[in-house]
Scaffold this active site. Structure first.
Site, PDB file in Angstrom:
ATOM      1  N   SER A 219       0.858  -1.179   0.000  1.00  0.00           N
ATOM      2  CA  SER A 219       0.000   0.000   0.000  1.00  0.00           C
ATOM      3  C   SER A 219       0.892   1.227   0.000  1.00  0.00           C
ATOM      4  CB  SER A 219      -0.876  -0.010   1.250  1.00  0.00           C
ATOM      5  OG  SER A 219      -1.319   1.305   1.528  1.00  0.00           O
TER       6      SER A 219
ATOM      7  N   LYS B  66       0.812  -3.281   4.896  1.00  0.00           N
ATOM      8  CA  LYS B  66      -0.096  -4.005   4.010  1.00  0.00           C
ATOM      9  C   LYS B  66       0.621  -4.884   2.991  1.00  0.00           C
ATOM     10  CE  LYS B  66      -4.122  -3.595   3.520  1.00  0.00           C
ATOM     11  NZ  LYS B  66      -5.063  -2.487   3.265  1.00  0.00           N
TER      12      LYS B  66
ATOM     13  N   GLU C 236      -7.581 -11.037  -5.899  1.00  0.00           N
ATOM     14  CA  GLU C 236      -8.778 -10.200  -6.055  1.00  0.00           C
ATOM     15  C   GLU C 236      -9.149 -10.050  -7.530  1.00  0.00           C
ATOM     16  OE1 GLU C 236      -6.649  -7.400  -3.228  1.00  0.00           O
ATOM     17  OE2 GLU C 236      -8.679  -6.602  -3.172  1.00  0.00           O
TER      18      GLU C 236
END
Ligand code: ARG
Length: 467
Positions: free
Chosen positions: A286, A292, A299
């Site tokens: 991130s 992160k 996804e």
């Protein structure tokens, strides 16, 4: 239709009948060269087979056929080296290739379109292309299945929670879970194999729609292009796009399967689950939150079915209600299939890479397997087997014990024998042997069950089948 381009007339494709050229916007909506150039290799292969057949049947001379065959190879290399001058005013790949052939070899080029139409030409080109994509999907699925089998072999006896409703249900083995996906992808593979076999009939020679008065040899062109036989009805030959629909349907089901494992990876790699660690190769960071590690590939794999299923719905919608035979609507068949095929192959490769690289967190899986009263069914089965209780009564007794453990904030094996006997007097210490997760999974020896022995047997079967 005559497809011999004549640069001198007002409309350089259709010549005599036309006094004017097309409106610029007509050209924009009508031209397919922007996307059907992808069919160049299939178009040239089809034309070469057709020209050879025309010579073999005496419809054109051997020297014309040779000039055409050679010229088409020149066109092929021009396209492959990027030297080919694609022209939107020539509408599509078929006219572009033929026009260039005429520039290269002259008069003989005009004989290539004898006993043929763009209707059977595009039908054969597209079938050849989709057939190749079936082969690519079959190959991609085989690699993916191998990646899952390798995970299953490594973790044939690693325990993890099995879920229904995403609630802990019963302990299962990691290998068993991995092999569930092998079964799904094996069905996908057989769907592509099945579709490939059905589509492997050659529409070339159906001509515009009615067949031709020339004494062509359709067996010969079918064989030359690797088809099992020629199609049996010329009207169906030029109006059928089932082969593309079947490819899309098989792709959609496959993409659905990919999305399911992708979703499991998203859940499993979260800080709350920590069942697996995805490698750095398949995750991103991130820009603001340094801790992160996002499962972006998973996804995206979860999402890609949107495109593939969308393509399927789009082509069904194009084909629905079309009267026989060819209608220009059918030019809208290609872009969706191209995109769906590209998407599927990318997804298969990405999932294969991710599965190969992921690391199961054995300790976390084992701890999770033992929580959530996952061996409650084993306890109920024990009450049936050892104390002769009817299953419904055993279910009730077990439920009471689960409620007791929950109230105490402990797991089933933490209940004392006295506590258990207070619920049912017949319970004795041998009950503890079925409350452990290892024993639980080992006991599920039914064919196709989660016991490590069963998993190893299935792994061996798949390794042999995928060798
Ligand atoms: N570009 C056309 C297609 O993709 C080729 C067939 C054209 N046939 C015709 N009769 N206009 O469908």
């Amino acid at each position: 239709m005559t497809a011999s381009p004549d640069i001198k007339s007002a409309n350089h494709m259709w010549g005599g009948r036309f006094a004017e050229g097309p409106d610029a916007i007509m050209q924009a909506i009508n031209a397919s060269i922007g996307f059907d150039k992808r069919l160049y290799a299939q178009d040239i292969a089809g034309s070469r087979a057709h020209a050879a057949m025309l010579a073999a049947t005496g419809i054109i001379t051997p020297s014309d056929a040779e000039a055409i065959g050679e010229g088409l190879l020149t066109v092929l290399s021009e396209i492959e080296t990027g030297a080919f001058p694609f022209r939107t005013d020539l509408e599509d790949i078929h006219m572009n290739v033929e026009n260039r052939l005429k520039e290269i070899v002259g008069t003989p080029a005009g004989r290539l379109h004898t006993a043929r139409s763009r209707n059977d030409q595009v039908a054969v080109d597209f079938r050849l292309w989709v057939r190749d994509q079936c082969d690519a999907a079959i190959a991609g699925l085989t690699l993916l299945m191998r990646a899952f089998v390798a995970q299953a072999e490594a973790g044939a006896d690693w325990v993890m929670p099995g879920f229904t409703h995403l609630q802990t249900a019963q302990p299962v083995t990691w290998g068993h879970h991995m092999l569930a996906y092998v079964e799904m992808f094996a069905r996908d593979r057989s769907r592509f194999e099945d579709a490939r076999q059905r589509m492997n009939e050659c529409p070339l020679g159906a001509a515009a729609l009615a067949g031709t008065g020339f004494a062509i040899d359709r067996q010969m062109t079918a064989r030359a292009l690797g088809f099992d036989r020629p199609t049996a009805n010329s009207l169906d030959s030029v109006s059928d796009r089932d082969f593309a629909l079947e490819f899309l349907a098989a792709s959609s089901i496959c993409a659905m399967h990919l999305s399911r494992f992708a979703e499991e990876l998203v859940i499993w790699s979260s800080a709350q689950f920590r069942f697996v660690r995805l490698s750095d190769k398949w995750t991103t960071g991130s820009s603001i939150m340094p801790q992160k590690k996002n499962p972006d590939a998973a996804e995206l794999l979860r999402a890609k079915i949107g495109r593939i299923l969308g393509a399927t719905v789009a082509l069904f919608t194009v084909m629905k209600g079309l009267p026989l035979t060819y209608s220009k609507d059918m030019q809208e068949d290609k872009e969706q299939v191209f995109d769906a095929a590209d998407t599927l192959m990318l997804c298969l490769a990405a999932m294969t890479g991710m599965v190969g690289d992921m690391t199961a967190n054995r300790a976390v899986l084992a701890a999770a397997a033992a929580s959530g009263f996952s061996t409650a069914t084993d306890l109920a089965d024990w009450l049936v087997r050892e104390l002769g209780l009817p299953f419904r009564e055993a279910h009730h007794v077990t439920g009471t014990l689960v409620a007791l453990a929950e109230a105490k904030g402990c797991d089933l094996p933490d209940l004392s024998i006295a506590e258990m006997c207070a619920v049912h007097p017949g319970i004795n210490p041998s009950v503890y042997s079925v409350l452990g997760v290892e024993n639980s999974v080992r006991s599920r020896q039914s064919y196709g069950g989660t016991a490590p022995d069963q998993v190893r047997a299935q792994v061996a079967r798949w390794q042999k089948a995928l060798a």
